[in-house]
Write a protein that holds these residues in place. Structure first.
Motif, PDB file in Angstrom:
ATOM      1  N   GLN A  99       2.619 -14.798   0.700  1.00 31.40           N
ATOM      2  CA  GLN A  99       2.847 -13.426   0.214  1.00 31.40           C
ATOM      3  C   GLN A  99       3.850 -12.767   1.144  1.00 31.40           C
ATOM      4  O   GLN A  99       3.569 -12.584   2.311  1.00 31.40           O
ATOM      5  N   ARG A 109       6.070 -13.554  -4.193  1.00 28.90           N
ATOM      6  CA  ARG A 109       5.088 -14.594  -3.873  1.00 28.90           C
ATOM      7  C   ARG A 109       5.763 -15.950  -4.023  1.00 28.90           C
ATOM      8  O   ARG A 109       6.451 -16.190  -5.017  1.00 28.90           O
ATOM      9  N   MET A 130      10.254  -2.279   0.433  1.00 32.11           N
ATOM     10  CA  MET A 130       8.818  -2.315   0.140  1.00 32.11           C
ATOM     11  C   MET A 130       8.489  -3.141  -1.107  1.00 32.11           C
ATOM     12  O   MET A 130       7.481  -2.910  -1.762  1.00 32.11           O
ATOM     13  N   TYR A 138      -2.126  -9.426  -6.041  1.00 40.77           N
ATOM     14  CA  TYR A 138      -2.411  -9.191  -4.627  1.00 40.77           C
ATOM     15  C   TYR A 138      -2.374  -7.686  -4.420  1.00 40.77           C
ATOM     16  O   TYR A 138      -1.312  -7.077  -4.449  1.00 40.77           O
ATOM     17  N   ARG A 198       7.479  -6.763  -2.912  1.00 36.21           N
ATOM     18  CA  ARG A 198       6.750  -7.982  -2.548  1.00 36.21           C
ATOM     19  C   ARG A 198       7.217  -9.125  -3.422  1.00 36.21           C
ATOM     20  O   ARG A 198       7.749  -8.932  -4.514  1.00 36.21           O
ATOM     21  N   ARG A 232      -7.374 -10.655   2.721  1.00 36.12           N
ATOM     22  CA  ARG A 232      -6.455 -10.589   3.851  1.00 36.12           C
ATOM     23  C   ARG A 232      -6.907  -9.441   4.749  1.00 36.12           C
ATOM     24  O   ARG A 232      -6.674  -8.282   4.443  1.00 36.12           O
ATOM     25  N   PHE A 244       8.563 -10.117   6.299  1.00 32.22           N
ATOM     26  CA  PHE A 244       7.193  -9.887   6.750  1.00 32.22           C
ATOM     27  C   PHE A 244       6.254 -10.806   5.982  1.00 32.22           C
ATOM     28  O   PHE A 244       6.165 -10.731   4.754  1.00 32.22           O
ATOM     29  N   LEU A 245       5.592 -11.695   6.698  1.00 34.19           N
ATOM     30  CA  LEU A 245       4.629 -12.588   6.070  1.00 34.19           C
ATOM     31  C   LEU A 245       3.308 -11.836   5.956  1.00 34.19           C
ATOM     32  O   LEU A 245       2.579 -11.688   6.927  1.00 34.19           O
ATOM     33  N   ALA A 246       3.015 -11.338   4.759  1.00 31.45           N
ATOM     34  CA  ALA A 246       1.791 -10.553   4.596  1.00 31.45           C
ATOM     35  C   ALA A 246       0.568 -11.448   4.614  1.00 31.45           C
ATOM     36  O   ALA A 246      -0.458 -11.091   5.176  1.00 31.45           O
ATOM     37  N   ASP A 247       0.678 -12.616   4.002  1.00 30.26           N
ATOM     38  CA  ASP A 247      -0.489 -13.495   3.972  1.00 30.26           C
ATOM     39  C   ASP A 247      -0.046 -14.902   3.640  1.00 30.26           C
ATOM     40  O   ASP A 247       1.003 -15.108   3.038  1.00 30.26           O
ATOM     41  N   GLU A 252      -3.084  -3.482   6.796  1.00 30.99           N
ATOM     42  CA  GLU A 252      -3.044  -3.877   5.396  1.00 30.99           C
ATOM     43  C   GLU A 252      -4.256  -4.723   5.036  1.00 30.99           C
ATOM     44  O   GLU A 252      -4.444  -5.821   5.557  1.00 30.99           O
ATOM     45  N   HIS A 312      10.239  -4.968   4.276  1.00 31.66           N
ATOM     46  CA  HIS A 312      10.051  -3.629   4.832  1.00 31.66           C
ATOM     47  C   HIS A 312      11.184  -2.692   4.441  1.00 31.66           C
ATOM     48  O   HIS A 312      11.030  -1.489   4.493  1.00 31.66           O
ATOM     49  N   SER A 365       2.982 -10.295  12.265  1.00 36.09           N
ATOM     50  CA  SER A 365       2.499  -9.605  11.067  1.00 36.09           C
ATOM     51  C   SER A 365       1.512  -8.485  11.387  1.00 36.09           C
ATOM     52  O   SER A 365       0.450  -8.391  10.792  1.00 36.09           O
ATOM     53  N   TYR A 416      -4.751 -11.103  11.917  1.00 34.90           N
ATOM     54  CA  TYR A 416      -3.403 -11.149  12.466  1.00 34.90           C
ATOM     55  C   TYR A 416      -3.334 -10.451  13.818  1.00 34.90           C
ATOM     56  O   TYR A 416      -2.538 -10.816  14.666  1.00 34.90           O
ATOM     57  N   LEU A 436       6.627  -9.624   2.108  1.00 39.29           N
ATOM     58  CA  LEU A 436       6.875  -8.192   1.925  1.00 39.29           C
ATOM     59  C   LEU A 436       8.209  -7.854   2.573  1.00 39.29           C
ATOM     60  O   LEU A 436       8.519  -8.356   3.657  1.00 39.29           O
TER      61      LEU A 436
END
Lengths: 423, 192
Positions: free
Chosen positions: B97, B108, B104, A357, B106, A385, B77-80, A366, B101, A247, A390, B99
């Motif tokens: 969260q 949850r 773009m 978010y 998202r 975050r 993509f694991l944003a959080d 990010e 790519h 990430s 990360y 995402l």
């Protein structure tokens, strides 16, 4: 060996038993050797000049090569997420500075945006331009610090001084905005702490010009330098696939060829109304991260130039009774104003129920605020975050098989900021 | 006016842009997993900026894997990864969260957990989930089954309690006079 601790080695700090400093010893002579012949376990940090902030890496080294390592952090944990649940939305602004303290203004802007989003408050045009200049200035400062300190870690000292001069000049401009240099607390929910002073735009333009010249000088000083190339090219390489698995975001991801920039791909503020390029590199090593950051500084300067040219006089506060801090003149002269002021700071304003978010492209990647509101003046959950978490996670795999000195170079290049990491 | 300043709403500018995609994707996931999706919360119907999928904990890895790799979804993509303490039964929600790519967008994903329940680890899908899962364990006391290094991350290893639980006091200080010595056994386990 006469006395031996129970662990095969001890930390380099004073021990709790008050026996004084211990020395790291080779375990060659240890009868209970668990590592084999020439392996030594070295503890670097938490307070070591080469570790940026209070970070620790414990590495098993063979000669000078890191074979296996693990990292620890949290030594400066300040419970920001817990505080976010126990402070009003206005009170939390000052805590947002202390995340990535090298680019405090981006954190301010990101936090204000995330609360405004829940409230549905739109800020006026001048406020947007100033917020964009502030963000980009913070990005320039952050990148100058990153490449400068990264070079100092490797041994290039004068390069760092060139960058730091421009950084101080930028801080002077920021000081004119909000009176503080490092911990700015400049944004307010629905506005700014104060308007930019008269003539500030011109000073910004002059600073942009000087910084461009300075960057060219820095470039010619370091980029082609043979020692610099030997210390950075191919060092701490992290492939595109690995970056996605871990990430990675921001300049570190772009250095590995991941073409993503939230300013371009998910525009916030008015990044879709200004022109800039997103630099991409391919190798994902220390040198490419340096190149990407240097080019990003130039692009940020372009954005600042465009903003400074286009911004016009006007209000900086959203016309919204809930979030508008009453003017001092009203507070001191009317009863209603005084009550409003008192209620604003003692009780805070209510944010409607909801969750969002909100992300921005901070200097390192990010930066996201995940705010859950159940109504009332305090958040139910305030998750931050930070990109550094990360990136730091990947330091061990990144530096595996390299020298200890390369680990230091890698740490400088991914720009770990302990404030954002520990929260 | 030189520009139209963006109108701040909880949905941002994304609602109109992505709502058709989201509807299609959510229908696809629901058709594929059926009863494993407990609830879906779409933006506008609920105060959230992206769709929320509530998934049963037994199926969470399968759902995440599908979201991650299936063509048209590609939330790779694991944003959080975090959690919330809801103070009701079930008490916790683990939040992913994601995402994409490619477009773009998202999304949850949430899992409701009772106090004391375990949830499978996502580290097999994303290496990045390792530290956030440790943080969730540290802060909320939620255990991730199969996690390679289940231990505290931000707080000291001698810490008692889990600070982000709502019943943990704000000033619940615990003072330790020294830094714990490094543990070579972590190296043996391939920790990072």
């Amino acid at each position: 060996m006469e006395t031996r601790n129970e662990t095969p080695f001890t930390s380099g700090t004073y021990s709790a038993q008050g026996q004084g400093p211990h020395h790291f010893h080779s375990i060659d002579h240890d009868p209970d050797d668990i590592w084999g012949d020439s392996r030594v376990v070295v503890n670097i940090g938490p307070t070591h000049p080469a570790m940026h902030g209070a970070l620790r890496m414990v590495a098993k080294v063979n000669g000078e090569t890191i074979e296996q390592s693990y990292c620890e952090f949290g030594f400066t944990h300040r419970a920001k997420e817990k505080l976010g649940e126990n402070r009003t939305y206005h009170q939390f602004i000052v805590y947002s500075d202390r995340l990535n303290y090298c680019s405090a203004l981006i954190n301010n802007v990101a936090y204000a945006m995330s609360v405004e989003r829940l409230l549905g408050v739109s800020v006026p045009e001048r406020c947007v331009w100033i917020r964009m200049i502030a963000s980009e200035m913070a990005r320039v400062i952050d990148h100058l610090v990153c490449v400068g300190i990264g070079a100092v870690d490797i041994g290039a000292f004068s390069f760092f001084l060139y960058g730091f001069h421009q950084r101080e000049e930028a801080y002077t401009l920021i000081e004119k905005l909000c009176g503080a240099r490092l911990t700015t607390s400049y944004t307010r929910i629905g506005g700014l702490a104060g308007d930019a002073p008269v003539g500030w735009e011109d000073e910004v333009k002059a600073w942009v010009k000087k910084t461009r010249e300075c960057l060219d000088e820095m470039d010619s000083l370091l980029t082609g330098n043979k020692i610099w190339l030997q210390r950075t090219v191919g060092v701490a390489r992290f492939s595109k696939e690995d970056c996605l698995k871990y990430s990675f975001t921001g300049p570190c991801a772009r250095a590995a060829g991941i073409d993503i920039d939230l300013r371009r791909d998910a525009p916030y503020l008015v990044y879709d109304k200004v022109e800039f390029d997103v630099p991409i590199a391919q190798n994902g090593d220390v040198f490419d991260r340096y190149l990407v950051r240097m080019e990003e500084i130039r692009q940020s300067l372009n954005i600042i130039q465009q903003c400074a040219e286009r911004m016009k006089p006007g209000p900086v506060w959203a016309d919204d009774k809930r979030t508008r801090i009453p003017d001092k003149e009203v507070v001191h002269n009317t009863m209603e104003g005084l009550i409003h002021h008192f209620k604003f700071f003692m009780t805070g304003f209510d944010v409607p129920e909801g969750e969002a978010y909100t992300t921005v492209e901070a200097a390192n990647g990010e930066l996201g605020f995940y705010i859950c509101s159940k109504g009332g003046p305090k958040a139910h959950r305030m998750r931050i975050r930070g990109p550094s978490v990360y990136h730091f996670q990947a330091l061990s795999p990144m530096s595996q098989g390299g020298l200890i000195a390369d680990m230091v170079a890698a740490l400088g290049s991914i720009n770990i900021i302990a404030g954002e990491l520990d929260r | 006016m030189d520009i139209n300043t963006p109108v701040a709403t909880i949905y941002g500018g994304n609602y109109d842009k992505y709502i058709d995609t989201w509807k299609k994707q959510v229908a696809e996931v629901q058709a594929k997993f059926g009863g494993a999706i407990e609830e879906v919360r779409m933006p506008r119907e609920f105060p959230t900026e992206v769709p929320i999928l509530y998934v049963k904990k037994e199926s969470i890895i399968a759902v995440l894997d599908y979201l991650r790799g299936a063509p048209g979804l590609e939330y790779g993509f694991l944003a959080d990864l975090t959690a919330t303490d809801e103070e009701i039964d079930p008490r916790f929600e683990v939040v992913y969260q994601l995402l994409s790519h490619t477009n773009m967008a998202r999304i949850r994903v949430k899992v409701r957990l009772k106090d004391g329940e375990e949830i499978p680890t996502a580290t097999k899908l994303w290496e990045a989930a390792n530290w956030p899962e440790r943080e969730v364990y540290d802060m909320f006391g939620i255990t991730f089954t199969g996690h390679p290094h289940p231990r505290r991350i931000l707080m000291d290893e001698r810490w008692v309690g889990h600070p982000l639980r709502k019943d943990y006091p704000l000033r619940g200080y615990q003072i330790f006079p020294d830094t714990p010595a490094p543990k070579p056994e972590y190296l043996e386990k391939g920790d990072r």
